[in-house]
Design a protein around this motif. Structure first.
Motif, mmCIF file in Angstrom:
data_model
loop_
_atom_site.group_PDB
_atom_site.id
_atom_site.type_symbol
_atom_site.label_atom_id
_atom_site.label_comp_id
_atom_site.label_asym_id
_atom_site.label_seq_id
_atom_site.Cartn_x
_atom_site.Cartn_y
_atom_site.Cartn_z
ATOM 1 N N PRO A 259 0.832 -1.198 0.000
ATOM 2 C CA PRO A 259 0.000 0.000 0.000
ATOM 3 C C PRO A 259 0.872 1.255 0.000
ATOM 4 C CG PRO A 259 -0.031 -1.053 2.151
ATOM 5 C CD PRO A 259 0.781 -1.925 1.236
ATOM 6 N N PRO A 260 0.698 2.121 -0.984
ATOM 7 C CA PRO A 260 1.523 3.330 -1.058
ATOM 8 C C PRO A 260 1.088 4.356 -0.022
ATOM 9 C CG PRO A 260 -0.068 3.307 -2.832
ATOM 10 C CD PRO A 260 -0.235 2.014 -2.082
ATOM 11 N N ILE A 261 2.032 5.043 0.529
ATOM 12 C CA ILE A 261 1.736 6.112 1.475
ATOM 13 C C ILE A 261 1.877 7.434 0.731
ATOM 14 C CG2 ILE A 261 4.087 6.342 2.358
ATOM 15 C CD1 ILE A 261 2.804 6.743 5.146
ATOM 16 N N GLY A 262 0.945 8.341 0.986
ATOM 17 C CA GLY A 262 1.061 9.680 0.439
ATOM 18 C C GLY A 262 0.386 9.942 -0.882
ATOM 19 N N LEU A 263 -0.389 9.004 -1.415
ATOM 20 C CA LEU A 263 -1.150 9.310 -2.615
ATOM 21 C C LEU A 263 -2.234 10.310 -2.235
ATOM 22 C CD1 LEU A 263 -1.559 5.820 -4.306
ATOM 23 C CD2 LEU A 263 0.086 7.620 -4.821
ATOM 24 N N VAL A 264 -2.459 11.322 -3.071
ATOM 25 C CA VAL A 264 -3.361 12.424 -2.720
ATOM 26 C C VAL A 264 -4.423 12.597 -3.800
ATOM 27 C CG1 VAL A 264 -3.522 14.906 -2.239
ATOM 28 C CG2 VAL A 264 -1.518 13.623 -1.485
ATOM 29 N N ASP A 265 -5.689 12.717 -3.384
ATOM 30 C CA ASP A 265 -6.800 13.132 -4.241
ATOM 31 C C ASP A 265 -7.255 14.495 -3.742
ATOM 32 O OD1 ASP A 265 -6.844 10.720 -5.619
ATOM 33 O OD2 ASP A 265 -8.481 9.881 -4.420
ATOM 34 N N ILE A 266 -7.581 15.414 -4.657
ATOM 35 C CA ILE A 266 -8.083 16.733 -4.277
ATOM 36 C C ILE A 266 -9.359 17.000 -5.057
ATOM 37 C CG2 ILE A 266 -7.636 19.227 -4.262
ATOM 38 C CD1 ILE A 266 -4.628 18.558 -4.119
ATOM 39 N N GLY A 267 -10.418 17.400 -4.334
ATOM 40 C CA GLY A 267 -11.697 17.736 -4.953
ATOM 41 C C GLY A 267 -12.068 19.177 -4.641
ATOM 42 N N ILE B 235 -11.759 19.334 -0.731
ATOM 43 C CA ILE B 235 -11.602 18.092 0.014
ATOM 44 C C ILE B 235 -10.313 17.452 -0.471
ATOM 45 C CG2 ILE B 235 -12.978 16.739 -1.633
ATOM 46 C CD1 ILE B 235 -13.871 14.993 0.762
ATOM 47 N N PHE B 236 -9.536 16.944 0.459
ATOM 48 C CA PHE B 236 -8.386 16.147 0.050
ATOM 49 C C PHE B 236 -8.369 14.861 0.844
ATOM 50 C CE2 PHE B 236 -6.597 19.135 3.182
ATOM 51 C CZ PHE B 236 -5.900 18.307 4.046
ATOM 52 N N ARG B 237 -7.885 13.824 0.163
ATOM 53 C CA ARG B 237 -7.768 12.500 0.767
ATOM 54 C C ARG B 237 -6.332 12.034 0.558
ATOM 55 N NH1 ARG B 237 -12.601 9.387 -2.104
ATOM 56 N NH2 ARG B 237 -11.166 9.800 -3.786
ATOM 57 N N VAL B 238 -5.726 11.556 1.623
ATOM 58 C CA VAL B 238 -4.337 11.103 1.574
ATOM 59 C C VAL B 238 -4.271 9.661 2.055
ATOM 60 C CG1 VAL B 238 -1.987 11.560 2.362
ATOM 61 C CG2 VAL B 238 -3.565 13.466 2.044
ATOM 62 N N SER B 239 -3.588 8.830 1.297
ATOM 63 C CA SER B 239 -3.419 7.431 1.650
ATOM 64 C C SER B 239 -2.349 7.299 2.739
ATOM 65 C CB SER B 239 -2.991 6.645 0.401
ATOM 66 O OG SER B 239 -2.635 5.338 0.735
ATOM 67 N N LEU B 240 -2.762 6.791 3.904
ATOM 68 C CA LEU B 240 -1.841 6.592 5.034
ATOM 69 C C LEU B 240 -2.041 5.187 5.610
ATOM 70 C CD1 LEU B 240 -2.226 10.041 6.862
ATOM 71 C CD2 LEU B 240 -0.406 9.333 5.303
#
Length: 143
Positions: free
Chosen positions: A32-40, A47-52
Motif C-alpha cells: 500500500p503506497p503512502i502519500g497518494l493524494v486526491d483533491i476535490g 476536500i483532500f484524501r491522503v493514503s496513510l
C-alpha cells in the motif's frame, strides 16, 4: 562475503516470483503506497484524501497543518509493526514492500486560498485521511 550477498539476492528473487497481481492491484505498485493524494473542489470548499496505510492505530500522532495560501503539510510516523507469533519465533523479513517504519512528511498545495480555522479532518478505517477545508472568503450557509 560476496557469496552470502548472492544467496540473499537469489532467495529474494525466488520469493518475489511467487507474488502475482490481478485486477486493480496489477495496475499499481506492490504494497500500500503512502502519500497518494486526491483533491476535490466544490463552490465553498476543498476536500483532500491522503493514503496513510498502517497509520490508523497511531492517528493521534498525525499532524496536519493547513496554511491560508492552501499549502498542506501532513507529518507523522509509520509505526514499527511486530509480527504476532504464538510460537515465539522471531521473523526476519526476506521481502519488504510495505512502507518502512519511521517519520514521514507529505506536502502539497490546494488549488486556492483557504480559511485554515474551518476544516474537518476524518481518519477513515481504510487508512485514508480525509479533510474538508473551506475556501477563503466564502460564506457558509446556515440552516
Amino acid at each position: 562475503m560476496k557469496n552470502s550477498e548472492n544467496h540473499q539476492t537469489t532467495t529474494h528473487s525466488k520469493v518475489i516470483s511467487h507474488v502475482f497481481f490481478t485486477g486493480t492491484s496489477k495496475q499499481g505498485c506492490p504494497g500500500p503506497p503512502i502519500g497518494l493524494v486526491d483533491i476535490g473542489v466544490s463552490d465553498i470548499a476543498y476536500i483532500f484524501r491522503v493514503s496513510l496505510p498502517g497509520i490508523a492505530k497511531n492517528q493521534d500522532k498525525i499532524k496536519c497543518e493547513i496554511q491560508r495560501e492552501g499549502r498542506v503539510c501532513i507529518q507523522g510516523v509509520v509505526p514499527e509493526i511486530a509480527i504476532p507469533s504464538d510460537s515465539g519465533c522471531l521473523y526476519r523479513m526476506q521481502v519488504q514492500q510495505l512502507t518502512p517504519p519511521g517519520p514521514f512528511s507529505i506536502t502539497f498545495n490546494l488549488p486556492g486560498q483557504v480559511d485554515p480555522r474551518l476544516f474537518s479532518p476524518k481518519f477513515r478505517p481504510d487508512g485514508i485521511f480525509e479533510v474538508v477545508v473551506v475556501k477563503l472568503g466564502v460564506r457558509i450557509p446556515t440552516s
